[in-house]
Motif scaffolding. Structure first.
Motif, PDB file in Angstrom:
ATOM      1  N   PRO A   9       0.816  -1.227   0.000  1.00  0.00           N
ATOM      2  CA  PRO A   9       0.000   0.000   0.000  1.00  0.00           C
ATOM      3  C   PRO A   9       0.848   1.274   0.000  1.00  0.00           C
ATOM      4  CG  PRO A   9      -0.892  -1.591   1.556  1.00  0.00           C
ATOM      5  CD  PRO A   9       0.401  -2.178   1.050  1.00  0.00           C
ATOM      6  N   GLU A  10       1.961   1.269   0.739  1.00  0.00           N
ATOM      7  CA  GLU A  10       2.772   2.482   0.833  1.00  0.00           C
ATOM      8  C   GLU A  10       3.548   2.768  -0.452  1.00  0.00           C
ATOM      9  OE1 GLU A  10       2.966  -0.184   2.709  1.00  0.00           O
ATOM     10  OE2 GLU A  10       5.040  -0.855   3.008  1.00  0.00           O
ATOM     11  N   ASP A  11       3.552   1.794  -1.361  1.00  0.00           N
ATOM     12  CA  ASP A  11       4.259   1.996  -2.627  1.00  0.00           C
ATOM     13  C   ASP A  11       3.318   2.375  -3.773  1.00  0.00           C
ATOM     14  OD1 ASP A  11       6.725   1.450  -1.480  1.00  0.00           O
ATOM     15  OD2 ASP A  11       6.511  -0.711  -1.798  1.00  0.00           O
ATOM     16  N   LEU A  14       0.557   7.532  -7.688  1.00  0.00           N
ATOM     17  CA  LEU A  14      -0.599   8.117  -8.375  1.00  0.00           C
ATOM     18  C   LEU A  14      -0.483   8.027  -9.899  1.00  0.00           C
ATOM     19  CD1 LEU A  14      -3.288   9.618  -8.313  1.00  0.00           C
ATOM     20  CD2 LEU A  14      -2.007  11.768  -8.155  1.00  0.00           C
ATOM     21  N   ALA A  15       0.679   8.400 -10.446  1.00  0.00           N
ATOM     22  CA  ALA A  15       0.823   8.369 -11.905  1.00  0.00           C
ATOM     23  C   ALA A  15       0.634   6.948 -12.430  1.00  0.00           C
ATOM     24  CB  ALA A  15       2.196   8.913 -12.307  1.00  0.00           C
ATOM     25  N   ARG A  87      -5.173   5.657   0.233  1.00  0.00           N
ATOM     26  CA  ARG A  87      -4.010   6.343  -0.347  1.00  0.00           C
ATOM     27  C   ARG A  87      -4.423   7.522  -1.225  1.00  0.00           C
ATOM     28  NH1 ARG A  87      -0.574   8.776  -1.747  1.00  0.00           N
ATOM     29  NH2 ARG A  87       1.477   8.303  -2.604  1.00  0.00           N
ATOM     30  N   PHE A  88      -5.500   7.359  -1.976  1.00  0.00           N
ATOM     31  CA  PHE A  88      -5.963   8.405  -2.905  1.00  0.00           C
ATOM     32  C   PHE A  88      -7.452   8.671  -2.652  1.00  0.00           C
ATOM     33  CE2 PHE A  88      -2.883   5.672  -5.278  1.00  0.00           C
ATOM     34  CZ  PHE A  88      -1.796   6.536  -5.217  1.00  0.00           C
ATOM     35  N   PRO A  89      -7.772   9.370  -1.579  1.00  0.00           N
ATOM     36  CA  PRO A  89      -9.179   9.566  -1.231  1.00  0.00           C
ATOM     37  C   PRO A  89      -9.977  10.168  -2.391  1.00  0.00           C
ATOM     38  CG  PRO A  89      -7.748  10.331   0.538  1.00  0.00           C
ATOM     39  CD  PRO A  89      -6.860  10.022  -0.636  1.00  0.00           C
ATOM     40  N   ARG A  90     -11.156   9.637  -2.614  1.00  0.00           N
ATOM     41  CA  ARG A  90     -12.124  10.140  -3.598  1.00  0.00           C
ATOM     42  C   ARG A  90     -11.765   9.803  -5.046  1.00  0.00           C
ATOM     43  NH1 ARG A  90     -12.899  16.366  -2.696  1.00  0.00           N
ATOM     44  NH2 ARG A  90     -10.633  16.321  -2.790  1.00  0.00           N
ATOM     45  N   LEU A  91     -10.571   9.301  -5.290  1.00  0.00           N
ATOM     46  CA  LEU A  91     -10.181   9.075  -6.688  1.00  0.00           C
ATOM     47  C   LEU A  91     -11.049   8.007  -7.364  1.00  0.00           C
ATOM     48  CD1 LEU A  91      -8.276   9.695  -9.056  1.00  0.00           C
ATOM     49  CD2 LEU A  91      -6.753   7.908  -8.202  1.00  0.00           C
ATOM     50  N   ASP A  93     -13.926   6.888  -6.447  1.00  0.00           N
ATOM     51  CA  ASP A  93     -15.313   7.371  -6.527  1.00  0.00           C
ATOM     52  C   ASP A  93     -15.498   8.271  -7.745  1.00  0.00           C
ATOM     53  OD1 ASP A  93     -16.166   6.031  -4.295  1.00  0.00           O
ATOM     54  OD2 ASP A  93     -15.840   7.720  -2.933  1.00  0.00           O
TER      55      ASP A  93
END
Lengths: 110, 110
Positions: A9-11, A14-15, A87-91, A93
């Motif tokens: 998870p920590e790795d 985003l790109a 890690r990426f809130p709302r993404l 969704d």
């Protein structure tokens, strides 16, 4: 039952995640995964060659979007929803909105 | 002053936009565009070859993420924020969150 390798998870990057989602077939796989808790690697109704599909699943798994477990001859794929949301809130969704919105120009549901 | 070709708002495609954003350099260009109203095609502090950067700008523009105006010898780029927000609500916010969140493992601000 064993699992194919996947990033921690920590790795999650985003790109890399956006690139994994930036394809119409992989978006359709995401839509199905979000609707079902688990799917096989050969979901029904997709007119994509098996080798191409296999490559799409690999890209999703290596980006950290999905997990793949192997049970006998079956590969079962799940969406790493909780980890992605953390890690990426709302993404996710925002991306999945595309499939629920009554958009005039959105893709037709499969 | 003329503008380079770009897709109409109704032709914005989610997979294409995600693909355009799925690259670390293009994400950095997005971050800068979100912070400044307009930027030149050669922003300071980016160690990316000019031809590579030009290709990144083209991908962003052709996906509908940015607009490019030509003023003399200068190309000025803006983010199509309103159109993207209208078509894909919350998506840009979710992506840009990455740069404002005090994440332990997020990218360092440039």
């Amino acid at each position: 039952m064993r699992a194919l390798p996947q990033p921690q998870p920590e790795d999650l990057d985003l790109a890399t995640v956006l690139h994994a989602l930036g394809d119409p077939v992989r978006l359709e796989l995401l839509r199905r995964l979000a609707a079902d808790s688990e799917t096989t690697c050969s979901p029904e109704g997709l007119t994509v060659p098996r080798s191409t599909l296999s490559n799409h699943w690999r890209i999703l798994r290596e980006a950290g979007v999905t997990s793949t477990r192997i049970s006998g001859k079956t590969r079962l794929v799940t969406l790493r929803r909780d980890e992605l949301d953390a890690r990426f809130p709302r993404l996710l969704d925002a991306v999945l909105d595309e499939f629920t919105r009554p958009a005039a120009n959105g893709p037709a549901p499969a």
